[in-house]
Design a protein around this motif. Structure first.
Motif, short mmCIF file in Angstrom:
data_model
loop_
_atom_site.label_atom_id
_atom_site.label_comp_id
_atom_site.label_asym_id
_atom_site.label_seq_id
_atom_site.Cartn_x
_atom_site.Cartn_y
_atom_site.Cartn_z
N ALA A 1 65.22 44.20 64.69
CA ALA A 1 66.68 44.20 64.74
C ALA A 1 67.23 42.78 64.78
N LEU A 2 66.61 41.91 65.61
CA LEU A 2 67.07 40.53 65.70
C LEU A 2 66.92 39.81 64.37
N THR A 3 65.77 40.00 63.72
CA THR A 3 65.55 39.38 62.41
C THR A 3 66.58 39.86 61.40
N GLN B 1 56.64 49.77 75.28
CA GLN B 1 56.88 48.34 75.03
C GLN B 1 56.60 47.97 73.58
N VAL B 2 55.58 48.59 73.00
CA VAL B 2 55.29 48.34 71.58
C VAL B 2 56.50 48.71 70.74
N ARG B 3 57.07 49.89 71.02
CA ARG B 3 58.24 50.33 70.26
C ARG B 3 59.44 49.42 70.51
N ILE B 4 59.68 49.08 71.78
CA ILE B 4 60.85 48.27 72.13
C ILE B 4 60.76 46.89 71.50
N TYR B 5 59.62 46.22 71.67
CA TYR B 5 59.47 44.88 71.12
C TYR B 5 59.50 44.90 69.60
N GLY B 6 58.87 45.91 69.01
CA GLY B 6 58.88 46.00 67.55
C GLY B 6 60.28 46.19 67.01
N PHE C 1 50.16 43.96 72.03
CA PHE C 1 50.27 45.23 72.74
C PHE C 1 49.23 46.23 72.24
N THR C 2 48.86 46.12 70.98
CA THR C 2 47.81 47.01 70.47
C THR C 2 46.49 46.73 71.17
N GLN C 3 46.20 45.45 71.38
CA GLN C 3 44.97 45.10 72.10
C GLN C 3 44.99 45.65 73.52
N GLY D 1 56.52 37.22 64.36
CA GLY D 1 56.73 37.69 65.73
C GLY D 1 56.39 39.16 65.88
N LEU D 2 56.76 39.95 64.87
CA LEU D 2 56.47 41.38 64.91
C LEU D 2 54.96 41.64 64.89
N VAL D 3 54.28 40.91 64.00
CA VAL D 3 52.82 41.08 63.92
C VAL D 3 52.15 40.63 65.22
N ALA D 4 52.61 39.50 65.77
CA ALA D 4 52.02 38.99 67.01
C ALA D 4 52.22 39.97 68.16
#
Length: 351
Positions: free
Chosen positions: A269-271, A259-264, A31-33, A23-26
């Motif tokens: 954190a969830l994992t 958003q990249v930082r928040i989702y990452g 967002f990187t794209q 999930g982190l990589v996806a």
């Protein structure tokens, strides 16, 4: 699937790690794209700014040298600018940015280009060189008049002053010389009212001078007047609107970075939380089973007691407990049989 064995718990923790990392990589890739796309569009804006600077450079070169090659370069740069501008439209639509900014920029660059075309057309009328346009006509008429009575006393000095005022006006473009041209040309024409042929030539000369002055007035005697002032203002409008488009894009880039930082951080954190909970539960289960085994071995020294397999949790420990219970039962049976045999032997001896 019941995760009631050590192996299944290890598999579960592995799955949690794999899913979390996936999930982190996806999310990072997604967002990187988007960030790459936005930064590419910002790079387009930077190149548009460079195009605009080149257009301003060609504009100034044309005004300084009156060479149409710079107008051609200006037009080519304008085409490049519009091509890059068209590439921004899909991005603005995709991210719900104000498309009116792009439309306003498109209108402004078109106005700037049209105004500069008017400047070039007006300069062609005036004359890009001494041998073209109104300047060529004035030169030819002056050459013709210099061979007539106009270039003789008593009008020679007046004619010379008029020529000098004309040259000064073309060089300095000051209004004082424009007034001097009008005054001197009127005096010169009035002095030859009796000579019809010469008067016609003088009137043509005066008309050419008036046309020259009017075109320069339309062109603008200073950078902020006339047509020059209009297209300079249109150029400033393009610059301001280009900055406005860039300002609209910058918050979007910052938002995507956030958003990249928040989702990452959220996925990590969830994992981590889920993994820690599984580890805590597994540790508690293992600790409880270990205590039960210690209690079992401690009590086995004094009495026969079986382990309650329901309290052990892990399937592997339950299997060990069942073996231990079988061992206890087997030992009890052996001791019972041994006691029975000893009792029989004792009875035989007694009899």
């Amino acid at each position: 699937m019941k995760f009631d064995s050590i192996k299944s718990r290890l598999v579960l923790m592995t799955l949690i790690c794999v899913i979390g990392m996936g999930g982190l990589v996806a999310s990072q890739h997604y967002f990187t794209q988007r960030l790459i796309t936005l930064n590419q569009q910002r790079d387009v804006l930077l190149r548009m700014g460079q195009d605009l600077l080149q257009m301003r450079r060609h504009e100034k070169d044309f005004l300084l040298r009156s060479d149409e090659a710079y107008f051609i370069k200006f037009s080519q740069q304008a085409v490049s600018f519009n091509t890059r501008l068209d590439s921004l439209v899909p991005m603005f639509s995709q991210y719900d940015l104000p498309i009116t900014d792009v439309e306003s920029l498109s209108n402004s660059i078109e106005t700037y280009r049209e105004k500069f075309q008017e400047v070039v057309a007006l300069q062609r009328q005036i004359g890009l060189t001494l041998n073209s346009g109104i300047r060529s006509e004035i030169t030819n008429l002056e050459n013709r008049l210099s061979e007539t009575e106009v270039n003789r006393a008593p009008t020679r000095e007046l004619f010379g002053d008029l020529q000098l005022a004309t040259r000064n006006f073309q060089i300095t473009q000051e209004a004082v010389y424009a007034r001097e041209i009008e005054e001197l040309s009127t005096r010169l024409v009035s002095m030859f009212d009796d000579d019809q042929n010469l008067n016609v030539t003088l009137q043509r000369y005066q008309s050419a001078l008036v046309a020259l002055v009017n075109n320069y007035l339309r062109f603008g005697l200073t950078h902020n007047d006339g047509l020059r002032g209009e297209f300079r203002q249109s150029a400033h409008n393009v610059e301001n609107q280009l900055k406005s488009v860039d300002s609209a894009l910058q918050p979007l880039i910052e938002q995507q970075e956030a958003q990249v930082r928040i989702y990452g951080l959220g996925i990590a954190a969830l994992t981590s939380v889920v993994l820690i909970l599984v580890l805590i539960k597994s540790f508690a289960t293992f600790h409880r089973a270990f205590v039960n085994f210690l209690t079992f071995f401690y009590r086995c020294k004094r009495q026969y007691q079986k382990i309650d397999t329901r309290k052990l949790g892990f399937a592997e420990l339950k299997s060990l407990a069942e073996l231990a219970n079988e061992m206890v039962e087997s030992k009890r049976n052996i001791e019972a049989r041994l006691a029975s045999v000893e009792a029989e032997l004792a009875n035989k001896k007694a009899s």
